[in-house]
Design a protein around this motif. Structure first.
Motif, PDB file in Angstrom:
ATOM      1  N   SER A 154     125.386 103.502  32.279  1.00  0.00           N
ATOM      2  CA  SER A 154     124.716 103.900  31.045  1.00  0.00           C
ATOM      3  C   SER A 154     123.254 104.223  31.355  1.00  0.00           C
ATOM      4  N   ASP A 155     122.535 104.693  30.349  1.00  0.00           N
ATOM      5  CA  ASP A 155     121.260 105.370  30.581  1.00  0.00           C
ATOM      6  C   ASP A 155     120.149 104.488  31.114  1.00  0.00           C
ATOM      7  N   HIS A 156     120.232 103.187  30.920  1.00  0.00           N
ATOM      8  CA  HIS A 156     119.203 102.298  31.456  1.00  0.00           C
ATOM      9  C   HIS A 156     119.062 102.447  32.969  1.00  0.00           C
ATOM     10  N   TYR A 157     120.154 102.832  33.633  1.00  0.00           N
ATOM     11  CA  TYR A 157     120.131 102.849  35.095  1.00  0.00           C
ATOM     12  C   TYR A 157     119.082 103.814  35.648  1.00  0.00           C
ATOM     13  N   ASN A 158     118.853 104.930  34.945  1.00  0.00           N
ATOM     14  CA  ASN A 158     117.862 105.878  35.437  1.00  0.00           C
ATOM     15  C   ASN A 158     116.429 105.389  35.269  1.00  0.00           C
ATOM     16  N   PHE A 159     116.228 104.343  34.486  1.00  0.00           N
ATOM     17  CA  PHE A 159     114.938 103.659  34.448  1.00  0.00           C
ATOM     18  C   PHE A 159     114.899 102.567  35.510  1.00  0.00           C
ATOM     19  N   ALA A 160     115.971 101.789  35.583  1.00  0.00           N
ATOM     20  CA  ALA A 160     116.004 100.675  36.533  1.00  0.00           C
ATOM     21  C   ALA A 160     115.851 101.152  37.974  1.00  0.00           C
ATOM     22  N   LYS A 161     116.470 102.277  38.296  1.00  0.00           N
ATOM     23  CA  LYS A 161     116.378 102.739  39.680  1.00  0.00           C
ATOM     24  C   LYS A 161     114.970 103.201  40.034  1.00  0.00           C
ATOM     25  N   ASN A 162     114.135 103.371  39.010  1.00  0.00           N
ATOM     26  CA  ASN A 162     112.721 103.685  39.231  1.00  0.00           C
ATOM     27  C   ASN A 162     111.842 102.441  39.119  1.00  0.00           C
ATOM     28  N   GLY A 163     112.464 101.262  39.181  1.00  0.00           N
ATOM     29  CA  GLY A 163     111.713 100.018  39.202  1.00  0.00           C
ATOM     30  C   GLY A 163     111.248  99.539  37.846  1.00  0.00           C
ATOM     31  N   ILE A 164     111.837 100.071  36.769  1.00  0.00           N
ATOM     32  CA  ILE A 164     111.460  99.684  35.415  1.00  0.00           C
ATOM     33  C   ILE A 164     112.437  98.634  34.908  1.00  0.00           C
ATOM     34  N   PRO A 165     111.970  97.447  34.550  1.00  0.00           N
ATOM     35  CA  PRO A 165     112.886  96.415  34.039  1.00  0.00           C
ATOM     36  C   PRO A 165     113.701  96.938  32.863  1.00  0.00           C
ATOM     37  N   SER A 166     115.002  96.729  32.917  1.00  0.00           N
ATOM     38  CA  SER A 166     115.909  97.309  31.933  1.00  0.00           C
ATOM     39  C   SER A 166     117.018  96.323  31.600  1.00  0.00           C
ATOM     40  N   VAL A 167     117.431  96.370  30.341  1.00  0.00           N
ATOM     41  CA  VAL A 167     118.565  95.553  29.921  1.00  0.00           C
ATOM     42  C   VAL A 167     119.535  96.433  29.145  1.00  0.00           C
ATOM     43  N   PHE A 168     120.802  96.258  29.413  1.00  0.00           N
ATOM     44  CA  PHE A 168     121.885  96.989  28.776  1.00  0.00           C
ATOM     45  C   PHE A 168     122.583  96.025  27.820  1.00  0.00           C
ATOM     46  N   ILE A 169     122.567  96.358  26.526  1.00  0.00           N
ATOM     47  CA  ILE A 169     123.192  95.554  25.472  1.00  0.00           C
ATOM     48  C   ILE A 169     124.520  96.215  25.108  1.00  0.00           C
ATOM     49  N   PHE A 170     125.611  95.418  25.075  1.00  0.00           N
ATOM     50  CA  PHE A 170     126.951  95.999  25.161  1.00  0.00           C
ATOM     51  C   PHE A 170     127.957  95.048  24.519  1.00  0.00           C
ATOM     52  N   ASN A 171     129.047  95.607  23.914  1.00  0.00           N
ATOM     53  CA  ASN A 171     130.098  94.730  23.382  1.00  0.00           C
ATOM     54  C   ASN A 171     131.369  94.724  24.226  1.00  0.00           C
ATOM     55  N   GLY A 172     131.386  95.450  25.342  1.00  0.00           N
ATOM     56  CA  GLY A 172     132.595  95.554  26.144  1.00  0.00           C
ATOM     57  C   GLY A 172     133.498  96.667  25.635  1.00  0.00           C
ATOM     58  N   THR A 173     134.504  96.990  26.420  1.00  0.00           N
ATOM     59  CA  THR A 173     135.435  98.044  26.035  1.00  0.00           C
ATOM     60  C   THR A 173     136.581  97.465  25.205  1.00  0.00           C
ATOM     61  N   HIS A 174     137.363  98.353  24.631  1.00  0.00           N
ATOM     62  CA  HIS A 174     138.474  97.951  23.756  1.00  0.00           C
ATOM     63  C   HIS A 174     139.536  99.040  23.797  1.00  0.00           C
ATOM     64  N   ALA A 175     140.603  98.853  23.065  1.00  0.00           N
ATOM     65  CA  ALA A 175     141.746  99.766  23.132  1.00  0.00           C
ATOM     66  C   ALA A 175     141.412 101.177  22.660  1.00  0.00           C
ATOM     67  N   ASP A 176     140.355 101.343  21.865  1.00  0.00           N
ATOM     68  CA  ASP A 176     139.990 102.656  21.338  1.00  0.00           C
ATOM     69  C   ASP A 176     138.914 103.359  22.150  1.00  0.00           C
TER      70      ASP A 176
END
Length: 342
Positions: free
Chosen positions: A276-298
């Motif tokens: 997800s999009d946070h990774y393009n900040f994190a890979k530049n050394g910017i602290p990042s958190v990904f908030i997520f509910n997990g996947t599901h059948a839909d």
């Protein structure tokens, strides 16, 4: 960690020449819980019913439907007096087709990131990004893939978060640091919108102190069948113990959910941290958190509909994202990067 910023009462002591009693004028006290609670399930449902409707045609990257969804988001920002960022000429950052198709595997048209901005009161040049992608996968075999959870939920969460920050600013309690709201395009095809922003940032990445990214926060997964009162946090401790502590403290203070770190393991085969999009900040050394509910059948099916969203859970997770961004924006010192990411 630093405690949540408080703003002292401003008083003016007016003493008359006759020695009459002084008159003290006070500003309204800072009431952070009211800003957290201004994020409501009712408003989230109103916005999501539009953003994830059939009229938006599944919001495929660069499509008519995605552009219509973008126009709707901008309408909400204009209605609430939330401008586009200083230095920009509109609410759009064009992401050229040539950028998204550079590997030759895609045939996507031009698309746009959408941004809104709440300028900081004390450290306006330091930027806290709050992000979510607003594209989905469009129409397949005549069926509209509305993407209510992926990531209509995060998309409308950003609108509510922006409104909460603007409400605070209107009441004289705006954030110390600036808040950049970023709706990313092209996430479903390869994180293109966030990749483009990281390579063509409006604000120097050296002055970007954190990214709070929300992607799929309106449902529950099979690991939490009995309760939706949980949230997955991914990456909060990868670069900064400050960020990890803030996430924990804000949940303990305001939202009281079970924080699940199942997917925070760098060896997790799902590799959600990289998806997800946070990774393009994190890979530049910017602290990042990904908030997520997990996947599901839909997940990535035409059945990911508004009717299946649990708006109480969506509201709590959005409130947590706001509280995290609030604390980052208002603490005395910017987050310390004390770890090396990957």
């Amino acid at each position: 960690m630093k405690k949540l910023c408080s703003i002292g009462l401003l008083s003016a002591l007016l003493i008359s020449c006759s020695g009459a009693k002084s008159t003290v004028t006070k500003t309204a006290p800072l009431d952070v819980p009211s800003y957290v609670q201004s994020i409501t399930s009712e408003e989230l449902k109103t916005y999501l019913t539009v953003v994830a409707s059939d009229e938006m045609q599944g919001r495929e990257t660069g499509s008519y439907g995605q552009k219509e969804a973008g126009k709707y988001l901008i309408q909400q920002y204009k209605k609430n007096g939330i401008p586009f960022p200083k230095g920009a000429t509109s609410y759009y950052q064009t992401v050229p087709a040539a950028f998204m198709n550079k590997d030759g595997d895609e045939h996507l048209p031009d698309s746009e990131n959408i941004w809104a901005f709440i300028e900081g009161s004390e450290k306006p040049n330091e930027i806290v990004v709050v992000s979510a992608h607003y594209d989905h996968v469009g129409i397949k075999n005549g069926k509209v893939y509305n993407g209510a959870d992926d990531d209509g939920s995060g998309t409308v969460g950003l609108v509510e978060i922006a409104q909460a920050f603007q409400k605070a600013k209107n009441e004289g309690h705006g954030p110390k640091r600036s808040i950049l709201i970023l709706h990313m395009t092209g996430e479903e095809h390869g994180l293109y919108g966030s990749s483009y922003y990281s390579e063509h940032p409006l604000f120097d990445l050296k002055n970007t102190v954190a990214d709070v990214n929300i992607d799929m926060i309106g449902r529950r997964d099979d690991f939490h069948k009995d309760s939706n009162n949980y949230v997955y946090l991914i990456g909060s401790d990868y670069l900064s113990s400050d960020l990890y502590n803030i996430c924990e403290d804000m949940n303990n203070k305001y939202t009281h959910m079970a924080i699940d770190y199942k997917y925070n393991d760098r060896k997790d085969p799902n590799r959600f941290y990289y998806r997800s999009d946070h990774y393009n900040f994190a890979k530049n050394g910017i602290p990042s958190v990904f908030i997520f509910n997990g996947t599901h059948a839909d997940y990535h099916k035409d059945t990911d509909e508004v009717s299946k969203i649990e708006f109480d859970a969506l509201a709590r997770r959005t409130q947590l994202a706001f509280a995290i961004a609030w604390e980052i924006a208002n603490r005395d010192n910017r987050l310390v990067v004390d770890k090396s990411g990957d």
